[in-house]
Motif scaffolding. Structure first.
Motif, PDB file in Angstrom:
ATOM      1  N   ASP A 216       0.867  -1.176   0.000  1.00 49.10           N
ATOM      2  CA  ASP A 216       0.000   0.000   0.000  1.00 49.10           C
ATOM      3  C   ASP A 216       0.899   1.219   0.000  1.00 49.10           C
ATOM      4  OD1 ASP A 216      -2.379  -1.385   0.062  1.00 49.10           O
ATOM      5  OD2 ASP A 216      -2.350  -1.560   2.256  1.00 49.10           O
ATOM      6  N   PHE A 217       0.581   2.186  -0.857  1.00 44.78           N
ATOM      7  CA  PHE A 217       1.441   3.358  -1.017  1.00 44.78           C
ATOM      8  C   PHE A 217       0.753   4.588  -0.438  1.00 44.78           C
ATOM      9  CE2 PHE A 217       2.210   0.515  -4.656  1.00 44.78           C
ATOM     10  CZ  PHE A 217       3.529   0.192  -4.410  1.00 44.78           C
ATOM     11  N   GLU A 218       1.487   5.308   0.404  1.00 45.92           N
ATOM     12  CA  GLU A 218       0.989   6.554   0.969  1.00 45.92           C
ATOM     13  C   GLU A 218       2.046   7.634   0.778  1.00 45.92           C
ATOM     14  OE1 GLU A 218      -0.171   6.186   4.996  1.00 45.92           O
ATOM     15  OE2 GLU A 218      -1.719   4.679   4.608  1.00 45.92           O
ATOM     16  N   PRO A 219       1.669   8.803   0.267  1.00 47.50           N
ATOM     17  CA  PRO A 219       0.304   9.171  -0.135  1.00 47.50           C
ATOM     18  C   PRO A 219      -0.148   8.522  -1.443  1.00 47.50           C
ATOM     19  CG  PRO A 219       1.832  10.952  -0.579  1.00 47.50           C
ATOM     20  CD  PRO A 219       2.609   9.908   0.147  1.00 47.50           C
ATOM     21  N   SER A 220       0.810   8.211  -2.368  1.00 47.16           N
ATOM     22  CA  SER A 220       0.444   7.531  -3.610  1.00 47.16           C
ATOM     23  C   SER A 220       1.699   6.935  -4.219  1.00 47.16           C
ATOM     24  CB  SER A 220      -0.204   8.511  -4.608  1.00 47.16           C
ATOM     25  OG  SER A 220       0.750   9.467  -5.053  1.00 47.16           O
ATOM     26  N   ALA A 221       1.493   5.994  -5.159  1.00 48.11           N
ATOM     27  CA  ALA A 221       2.645   5.373  -5.824  1.00 48.11           C
ATOM     28  C   ALA A 221       3.436   6.412  -6.624  1.00 48.11           C
ATOM     29  CB  ALA A 221       2.166   4.252  -6.741  1.00 48.11           C
ATOM     30  N   GLU A 222       2.732   7.370  -7.202  1.00 46.86           N
ATOM     31  CA  GLU A 222       3.418   8.396  -7.990  1.00 46.86           C
ATOM     32  C   GLU A 222       4.328   9.240  -7.106  1.00 46.86           C
ATOM     33  OE1 GLU A 222       2.423  11.992 -11.166  1.00 46.86           O
ATOM     34  OE2 GLU A 222       0.795  10.856 -10.224  1.00 46.86           O
ATOM     35  N   ASP A 223       3.848   9.595  -5.898  1.00 47.96           N
ATOM     36  CA  ASP A 223       4.676  10.378  -4.979  1.00 47.96           C
ATOM     37  C   ASP A 223       5.898   9.579  -4.523  1.00 47.96           C
ATOM     38  OD1 ASP A 223       3.035  12.584  -5.103  1.00 47.96           O
ATOM     39  OD2 ASP A 223       1.762  11.902  -3.445  1.00 47.96           O
ATOM     40  N   VAL A 224       5.697   8.279  -4.325  1.00 50.63           N
ATOM     41  CA  VAL A 224       6.829   7.425  -3.933  1.00 50.63           C
ATOM     42  C   VAL A 224       7.867   7.386  -5.046  1.00 50.63           C
ATOM     43  CG1 VAL A 224       7.531   5.078  -3.349  1.00 50.63           C
ATOM     44  CG2 VAL A 224       5.444   6.040  -2.355  1.00 50.63           C
ATOM     45  N   LEU A 225       7.415   7.251  -6.281  1.00 45.17           N
ATOM     46  CA  LEU A 225       8.338   7.222  -7.417  1.00 45.17           C
ATOM     47  C   LEU A 225       9.039   8.568  -7.589  1.00 45.17           C
ATOM     48  CD1 LEU A 225       6.291   5.151 -10.018  1.00 45.17           C
ATOM     49  CD2 LEU A 225       8.397   4.461  -8.872  1.00 45.17           C
ATOM     50  N   ASP A 226       8.305   9.655  -7.334  1.00 53.38           N
ATOM     51  CA  ASP A 226       8.925  10.984  -7.393  1.00 53.38           C
ATOM     52  C   ASP A 226      10.066  11.099  -6.388  1.00 53.38           C
ATOM     53  OD1 ASP A 226       7.367  11.957  -9.444  1.00 53.38           O
ATOM     54  OD2 ASP A 226       5.856  12.846  -8.120  1.00 53.38           O
ATOM     55  N   ALA A 227       9.862  10.498  -5.214  1.00 50.64           N
ATOM     56  CA  ALA A 227      10.900  10.547  -4.181  1.00 50.64           C
ATOM     57  C   ALA A 227      12.065   9.620  -4.512  1.00 50.64           C
ATOM     58  CB  ALA A 227      10.298  10.177  -2.828  1.00 50.64           C
ATOM     59  N   LEU A 228      11.765   8.480  -5.148  1.00 51.80           N
ATOM     60  CA  LEU A 228      12.817   7.508  -5.458  1.00 51.80           C
ATOM     61  C   LEU A 228      13.626   7.882  -6.689  1.00 51.80           C
ATOM     62  CD1 LEU A 228      11.002   4.096  -4.840  1.00 51.80           C
ATOM     63  CD2 LEU A 228      12.764   5.145  -3.430  1.00 51.80           C
ATOM     64  N   LEU A 229      13.042   8.641  -7.605  1.00 47.71           N
ATOM     65  CA  LEU A 229      13.702   8.973  -8.869  1.00 47.71           C
ATOM     66  C   LEU A 229      15.085   9.600  -8.651  1.00 47.71           C
ATOM     67  CD1 LEU A 229      13.864   9.307 -11.931  1.00 47.71           C
ATOM     68  CD2 LEU A 229      12.495  11.389 -11.704  1.00 47.71           C
ATOM     69  N   PRO A 230      15.187  10.711  -7.902  1.00 51.92           N
ATOM     70  CA  PRO A 230      16.533  11.286  -7.730  1.00 51.92           C
ATOM     71  C   PRO A 230      17.486  10.363  -6.995  1.00 51.92           C
ATOM     72  CG  PRO A 230      14.928  12.386  -6.307  1.00 51.92           C
ATOM     73  CD  PRO A 230      14.152  11.517  -7.235  1.00 51.92           C
ATOM     74  N   ARG A 231      16.995   9.630  -6.011  1.00 56.05           N
ATOM     75  CA  ARG A 231      17.866   8.719  -5.260  1.00 56.05           C
ATOM     76  C   ARG A 231      18.391   7.609  -6.158  1.00 56.05           C
ATOM     77  NH1 ARG A 231      17.025  12.528  -3.043  1.00 56.05           N
ATOM     78  NH2 ARG A 231      16.164  12.952  -0.972  1.00 56.05           N
ATOM     79  N   TYR A 232      17.534   7.101  -7.016  1.00 51.44           N
ATOM     80  CA  TYR A 232      17.946   6.021  -7.921  1.00 51.44           C
ATOM     81  C   TYR A 232      19.020   6.513  -8.886  1.00 51.44           C
ATOM     82  CZ  TYR A 232      17.791   2.724 -11.795  1.00 51.44           C
ATOM     83  OH  TYR A 232      18.132   1.846 -12.782  1.00 51.44           O
ATOM     84  N   VAL A 233      18.778   7.659  -9.523  1.00 54.56           N
ATOM     85  CA  VAL A 233      19.739   8.194 -10.495  1.00 54.56           C
ATOM     86  C   VAL A 233      21.056   8.533  -9.809  1.00 54.56           C
ATOM     87  CG1 VAL A 233      20.201  10.061 -12.128  1.00 54.56           C
ATOM     88  CG2 VAL A 233      17.914   9.056 -12.005  1.00 54.56           C
ATOM     89  N   GLU A 234      20.988   9.152  -8.636  1.00 59.28           N
ATOM     90  CA  GLU A 234      22.210   9.515  -7.911  1.00 59.28           C
ATOM     91  C   GLU A 234      23.025   8.282  -7.523  1.00 59.28           C
ATOM     92  OE1 GLU A 234      20.107  13.453  -5.856  1.00 59.28           O
ATOM     93  OE2 GLU A 234      20.678  11.721  -4.641  1.00 59.28           O
ATOM     94  N   SER A 235      22.344   7.256  -7.025  1.00 57.05           N
ATOM     95  CA  SER A 235      23.073   6.055  -6.603  1.00 57.05           C
ATOM     96  C   SER A 235      23.719   5.355  -7.783  1.00 57.05           C
ATOM     97  CB  SER A 235      22.131   5.096  -5.870  1.00 57.05           C
ATOM     98  OG  SER A 235      21.166   4.549  -6.753  1.00 57.05           O
ATOM     99  N   ARG A 236      23.018   5.323  -8.925  1.00 57.14           N
ATOM    100  CA  ARG A 236      23.582   4.682 -10.111  1.00 57.14           C
ATOM    101  C   ARG A 236      24.783   5.463 -10.646  1.00 57.14           C
ATOM    102  NH1 ARG A 236      23.126  -0.328  -9.837  1.00 57.14           N
ATOM    103  NH2 ARG A 236      21.066  -1.213 -10.089  1.00 57.14           N
ATOM    104  N   ILE A 237      24.677   6.770 -10.663  1.00 60.26           N
ATOM    105  CA  ILE A 237      25.794   7.586 -11.138  1.00 60.26           C
ATOM    106  C   ILE A 237      26.973   7.483 -10.181  1.00 60.26           C
ATOM    107  CG2 ILE A 237      26.556   9.967 -11.532  1.00 60.26           C
ATOM    108  CD1 ILE A 237      23.826  10.547 -12.708  1.00 60.26           C
ATOM    109  N   TYR A 238      26.690   7.458  -8.884  1.00 68.53           N
ATOM    110  CA  TYR A 238      27.762   7.326  -7.892  1.00 68.53           C
ATOM    111  C   TYR A 238      28.502   6.007  -8.068  1.00 68.53           C
ATOM    112  CZ  TYR A 238      30.054   7.168  -3.313  1.00 68.53           C
ATOM    113  OH  TYR A 238      30.982   7.075  -2.297  1.00 68.53           O
ATOM    114  N   ASN A 239      27.749   4.924  -8.240  1.00 65.59           N
ATOM    115  CA  ASN A 239      28.373   3.626  -8.440  1.00 65.59           C
ATOM    116  C   ASN A 239      29.215   3.612  -9.713  1.00 65.59           C
ATOM    117  OD1 ASN A 239      28.066   0.559  -9.608  1.00 65.59           O
ATOM    118  ND2 ASN A 239      28.246   0.583  -7.378  1.00 65.59           N
TER     119      ASN A 239
END
Length: 305
Positions: A216-239
């Motif tokens: 279950d996603f709170e507040p929504s799946a889209e908001d979760v993806l918005d939060a994960l997007l920069p973290r995902y790109v940053e971690s991949r670039i860092y690696n």
């Protein structure tokens, strides 16, 4: 001492000094490889868990998001190329640049415009000399990158992904870097970071074939993806930056070892030539002494008569 022998002596002295420098650089690069390998190993668990989280959100919802949804007709792509700030690393930077060139040609063959982003002075110099357009560039940290450097690089790329293509945004984000496989093997690779391939993400995170739990996603799946997007790109670039740094140090170590070995062989060759020249001088001096003594003896014998 003859002129030829002096030339050999000077060259031996010069090559010996160069050998000391290359040997020191080889040892420094070897020590840096170990540190870079530790950084790569330390960053992997975070990147893996983040990829698992993205996979879980993407498979557990039907939300359309730039992180996981491909455009119907992609027209623009961004390519991040990671090279080195310094040389003396054999073909390290040139191999990465060639991989980026092949990727760019393929993307343009698919009808996409390509925006190039570059990390490292070598890549910037290559594109600048050929007067090719660069969307953005960074340098000064390729030997020892930090997460702050990765965030700095990721910021304009994330912004481009979130923008509409009509406003200068991109539909795809690709990265080209040199993967560290072993001390002897470093291979340029090209990966598509966005949109994320769920199959590839599942394979990277170790969840391929697993049945993921429901979320279950709170507040929504889209908001979760918005939060994960920069973290995902940053971690991949860092690696990728860490992998590239380890690869660069390994390439430098290999190049400096080769230079040190070549210097040693050259010193041996010059030493043999110097010995031959000195022997020739000694032989000539003995011949001159013997000839002088013989002439003096002949002159003395003639006067006695």
């Amino acid at each position: 001492m003859g002129a030829q022998l002096r030339v050999y002596k000077r060259r031996i002295k010069s090559v010996t000094a160069t050998k000391k420098i290359t040997k020191a650089m080889e040892m420094i690069a070897a020590s840096r490889i170990v540190k870079a390998q530790r950084h790569v190993a330390a960053s992997t668990p975070y990147a893996t868990e983040l990829t698992r989280a993205v996979t879980a959100v993407a498979t557990g919802s039907n939300t359309k998001h730039p992180l996981t949804t491909e455009a119907d007709a992609p027209t623009r792509a961004a390519v991040l190329l990671i090279t080195s700030d310094r040389g003396l690393a054999g073909g390290y930077s040139s191999n990465a640049i060639k991989a980026a060139e092949r990727l760019t040609e393929r993307l343009r063959g698919e009808g996409k415009e390509v925006d190039t982003y570059i990390v490292g002075r070598k890549g910037v110099a290559y594109y600048g000399f050929r007067e090719r357009k660069i969307a953005d560039s960074w340098s000064g940290f390729t030997d020892n990158p930090t997460y702050a450097d990765a965030k700095k690089v990721a910021a304009p790329l994330i912004e481009a992904v979130q923008q509409d293509t009509a406003e200068g945004g991109v539909d795809e984000l690709h990265i080209v870097f040199t993967e560290f496989i072993s001390m002897l093997t470093q291979t340029p690779v090209q990966n598509r970071l966005l949109p994320l391939s769920l199959e590839q993400a599942a394979e990277e995170s170790g969840t391929k074939g697993e049945i993921l739990p429901l979320f279950d996603f709170e507040p929504s799946a889209e908001d979760v993806l918005d939060a994960l997007l920069p973290r995902y790109v940053e971690s991949r670039i860092y690696n990728a930056l860490l992998q590239a740094a380890a690869s660069k140090h390994a390439a430098t170590r290999r190049a400096m070892k080769s230079a040190t070995d070549n210097a040693g062989e050259l010193i041996k060759t010059l030493s043999r030539l110097a010995n031959a020249a000195r022997q020739a001088e000694i032989t000539q001096e003995i011949s001159e002494i013997v000839g002088g003594a013989s002439a003096l003896a002949d002159a003395t014998a003639g006067s006695d008569k």
